[in-house]
Design a protein around this motif. Structure first.
Motif, short mmCIF file in Angstrom:
data_model
loop_
_atom_site.label_atom_id
_atom_site.label_comp_id
_atom_site.label_asym_id
_atom_site.label_seq_id
_atom_site.Cartn_x
_atom_site.Cartn_y
_atom_site.Cartn_z
N ALA A 250 0.84 -1.20 0.00
CA ALA A 250 0.00 0.00 0.00
C ALA A 250 0.88 1.26 0.00
N VAL A 251 1.92 1.26 0.82
CA VAL A 251 2.83 2.41 0.88
C VAL A 251 3.52 2.61 -0.47
N ARG A 252 4.04 1.54 -1.02
CA ARG A 252 4.76 1.65 -2.29
C ARG A 252 3.83 2.06 -3.43
N SER A 253 2.63 1.48 -3.46
CA SER A 253 1.68 1.80 -4.52
C SER A 253 1.27 3.27 -4.49
N PHE A 254 1.05 3.80 -3.28
CA PHE A 254 0.68 5.21 -3.20
C PHE A 254 1.84 6.09 -3.63
N ASN A 255 3.05 5.75 -3.22
CA ASN A 255 4.21 6.53 -3.63
C ASN A 255 4.35 6.55 -5.16
N GLU A 256 3.91 5.49 -5.80
CA GLU A 256 3.98 5.43 -7.27
C GLU A 256 3.07 6.45 -7.93
N GLU B 214 15.85 1.42 -3.77
CA GLU B 214 17.09 0.69 -3.97
C GLU B 214 17.82 0.62 -2.63
N PRO B 215 18.30 -0.57 -2.25
CA PRO B 215 18.19 -1.85 -2.95
C PRO B 215 16.74 -2.33 -2.99
N ASP B 216 16.46 -3.24 -3.90
CA ASP B 216 15.10 -3.77 -4.05
C ASP B 216 14.69 -4.52 -2.79
N GLY B 217 13.42 -4.33 -2.42
CA GLY B 217 12.93 -4.95 -1.20
C GLY B 217 13.08 -6.46 -1.16
N GLY B 218 12.77 -7.12 -2.28
CA GLY B 218 12.86 -8.57 -2.32
C GLY B 218 14.27 -9.07 -2.46
N ASP B 219 15.02 -8.42 -3.35
CA ASP B 219 16.38 -8.90 -3.64
C ASP B 219 17.32 -8.71 -2.47
N PHE B 220 17.13 -7.66 -1.69
CA PHE B 220 18.06 -7.40 -0.60
C PHE B 220 17.44 -7.60 0.77
N VAL C 114 2.84 9.49 -6.84
CA VAL C 114 3.53 10.77 -6.66
C VAL C 114 4.84 10.80 -7.43
N PHE C 115 5.54 9.67 -7.48
CA PHE C 115 6.87 9.61 -8.09
C PHE C 115 6.90 8.62 -9.26
N ASP C 116 7.78 8.88 -10.20
CA ASP C 116 8.10 7.90 -11.23
C ASP C 116 9.19 7.02 -10.66
N MET C 117 8.83 5.83 -10.21
CA MET C 117 9.76 4.98 -9.49
C MET C 117 10.94 4.53 -10.34
N ASN C 118 10.80 4.59 -11.65
CA ASN C 118 11.88 4.15 -12.53
C ASN C 118 12.83 5.28 -12.91
N ALA C 119 12.47 6.51 -12.58
CA ALA C 119 13.31 7.66 -12.93
C ALA C 119 14.44 7.80 -11.93
N ASN D 237 19.71 3.35 -0.82
CA ASN D 237 20.37 4.14 -1.86
C ASN D 237 19.42 5.11 -2.56
N VAL D 238 18.16 4.73 -2.69
CA VAL D 238 17.15 5.61 -3.28
C VAL D 238 15.91 5.55 -2.38
N VAL D 239 15.41 6.73 -1.98
CA VAL D 239 14.31 6.81 -1.02
C VAL D 239 13.26 7.80 -1.53
N ALA D 240 11.98 7.46 -1.34
CA ALA D 240 10.88 8.36 -1.68
C ALA D 240 10.02 8.56 -0.43
#
Length: 331
Positions: A9-15, A71-77, A17-22, A120-123
């Protein structure tokens, strides 16, 4: 964060507001507000940023602030390391200590697993989605947007800063991330185009604070390297300052010291010397610079005959560098 649904829910809402891939220098806000202010990335992940975040959240009627690590990715790290999901959701009524308990939490006592060290990257944004903060460790900056008007932006800047317009951020913060290589012209142009503020022509507000690092202005009050070299060669001069006038120093740092603190504040010479030592970018340099705000000299430490040395302590709950540094030796 342990619950997947809450994290999603937190990540989806942030999406929204932000372009998560930028990534910088591209535009990360889906609806740019044209009022960017830049600060240091590491400042986002310390208790000191919390009042500033709460202030801008309340401007828009938000009762919660939500942070997600991209970053790092939640699942990968994080999940693979058994650290849970890298997100935080806190009420604006929470304290700075509550925020620090979340971002500074060290699973199993491992500092490298905390968001403060690993992210490394925070929104960051609030429920209104009308403001946000995006930070990237690689170039050591965070950008804030979403102020209702110029006057509010100036008041917030003066109260919680210092912050910088994009042109000053390029010179002061970002340039050091490129080390000896010059910043590419394309990077400068893109970042300037994407984050130039409509208010950038306004007068910079007077700011009673020092840099985020807590060290005096690098141009006007720090020793130039030639002066430093001369100072380092004169152990008698340092010794006199460390053991003599330093004990008499009184400044605003005393206000941050607990009543039970031992020792004395750093002398001006010690403060400037450490500020210059910690100024080059390296892992932990920002945390070490901020520790100068509360560092206290608790006694001499004899390394050898003729050595000029002091033992410095900081409160254990203050942000620590990712590298364990047992001592500093002045020779």
């Amino acid at each position: 964060m342990a619950d997947y649904d809450e994290y999603h829910a937190v990540r989806s809402f942030n999406e929204t507001v932000f372009d998560m891939n930028a990534r910088f220098p591209d535009q990360v806000f889906r609806k740019p507000a044209g009022d960017s202010l830049f600060g240091e990335f590491d400042f986002l992940l310390t208790p000191k940023i919390w009042p500033a975040l709460c202030s801008v959240a309340r401007l828009h009627g938000d009762d919660r602030i939500e942070l997600v690590v991209l970053e790092p990715d939640g699942g990968d790290f994080y999940l693979s390391q058994g650290l849970g999901y890298p997100a935080v959701s806190l009420s604006v009524e929470a304290s700075a200590d509550d925020y620090w308990a979340e971002v500074g939490f060290e699973p199993d006592g491992d500092a490298l697993g905390s968001i403060t060290i690993s992210a490394n990257v925070v929104a960051i944004t609030g429920a209104s989605g009308k403001w946000g903060c995006w930070g990237e460790r690689d170039i050591e900056v965070a950008v804030f947007q979403g102020f209702p008007d110029e006057a509010t932006r100036r008041d917030w800047w003066e109260q919680f800063g210092p912050f910088l317009e994009v042109s000053d951020a390029l010179e002061t913060y970002i340039s050091s991330a490129f080390y000896s290589a010059p910043m590419p012209d394309a990077f400068i142009k893109a970042l300037t185009t994407n984050y130039r503020s409509a208010f950038s022509g306004a007068v910079t507000p007077r700011n009673p604070h020092q840099e985020f690092s807590g060290v005096s202005d690098p141009v006007n009050t720090r020793y130039e390297f030639a002066e430093l070299d001369s100072l380092l060669q004169s152990s008698d001069s340092i010794d006199a300052t460390v053991r003599g006038t330093g004990a008499e120093r009184q400044d605003s740092r005393d206000q941050d010291q607990p009543s039970t603190a031992q020792g004395r504040p750093l002398s001006p010479v010690e403060d400037n010397l450490l500020g210059n030592i910690f100024s080059p970018r390296f892992p932990g340099s920002v945390q070490l610079l901020r520790q100068l705000e509360v560092a206290r000299v608790i006694g001499p430490w004899t390394w050898g005959e003729g050595s000029v040395s002091i033992d410095i302590a900081v409160p254990p709950n203050y942000p620590q560098p990712p590298l364990r540094m047992e001592f500093l030796q002045w020779m």
